[in-house]
Design an enzyme around this catalytic site. Structure first.
Site, PDB file in Angstrom:
ATOM      1  CG  ASP A 148      25.233   6.148 -20.411  1.00  0.00           C
ATOM      2  OD1 ASP A 148      26.073   5.821 -19.555  1.00  0.00           O
ATOM      3  OD2 ASP A 148      25.515   6.789 -21.436  1.00  0.00           O
ATOM      4  CD  GLN A 149      23.053  13.411 -17.634  1.00  0.00           C
ATOM      5  OE1 GLN A 149      23.909  13.613 -16.788  1.00  0.00           O
ATOM      6  NE2 GLN A 149      21.815  13.860 -17.522  1.00  0.00           N
TER       7      GLN A 149
END
Length: 199
Positions: free
Chosen positions: A73-74
């Site tokens: 995830d970012q």
């Protein structure tokens, strides 16, 4: 110890992450996780990506017994707030104008979940991007050509977006695209997978 033949699953439908993972020359499948990505009240950006990376891996784990699941995830944070994906050209131009001459920290969460043991290795890899001073004309030209409408920060570093930078500070440049391969390769080796593969 797991064998190199174990299944590897990328818990993502992102074409960018899949393209990056192909660079490790390992066979892998993909599966779309269903996860509520809203942050908890007061949750720090780095804590959020770690939590969501693991949540994505665990969300698909029941369908892949014995596999190694990769979750990632970012988010991008500027001046204390998380930046969203622009969605349209006007919003992308506004976001880049706000970032001109400033620094954005991209937080990338990475999880390698061993479904055989339930053990999760979870990391967060930051990347600081400093933008050049950008004028309205070059911002408009960039957005028109690269169409970074589904990218937090309104740029594609793997494309023309690299021309907007003054510098980048990170231990893993692939983290900026959404899957930190240097760290992932280390996690896979720790799980018993040969990277590079021994053919």
């Amino acid at each position: 110890m797991p064998s190199p033949e174990r299944s590897v699953i990328l818990a993502s439908t992102s074409p960018y992450r899949a393209q990056l993972l192909q660079r490790l020359a390992l066979p892998f499948g993909t599966d779309a996780p269903t996860v509520d990505e809203r942050p908890y009240p007061g949750e720090a950006p780095a804590d959020l990506v770690r939590r969501l990376a693991e949540a994505k891996a665990r969300a698909v784990s029941g369908r892949h017994g014995g596999a190694l699941i990769i979750g990632s995830d970012q988010n991008a944070a500027h001046a204390g707030r998380i930046l969203g994906k622009p969605g349209d050209e006007t919003s992308a131009r506004e976001q880049l104008a706000m970032l001109s001459g400033g620094t954005v920290t991209f937080h990338t969460g990475l999880c390698l979940l061993d479904t055989a043991t339930g053990e999760a290795q979870v990391e967060e890899i930051p990347c600081r991007v400093t933008f050049r001073d950008l004028d309205a004309a070059e911002i408009a030209a960039y957005v028109r050509q690269d169409q970074p409408l589904d990218c937090a920060g309104s740029f594609r570093s793997e494309g023309l977006g690299i021309s907007l930078f003054e510098r980048m500070d990170t231990e893993d440049p692939t983290a900026l695209v959404g899957l930190p391969l240097i760290r992932l390769a280390a996690l896979l080796r720790a799980a018993g997978v040969s990277v590079p593969p021994r053919t």
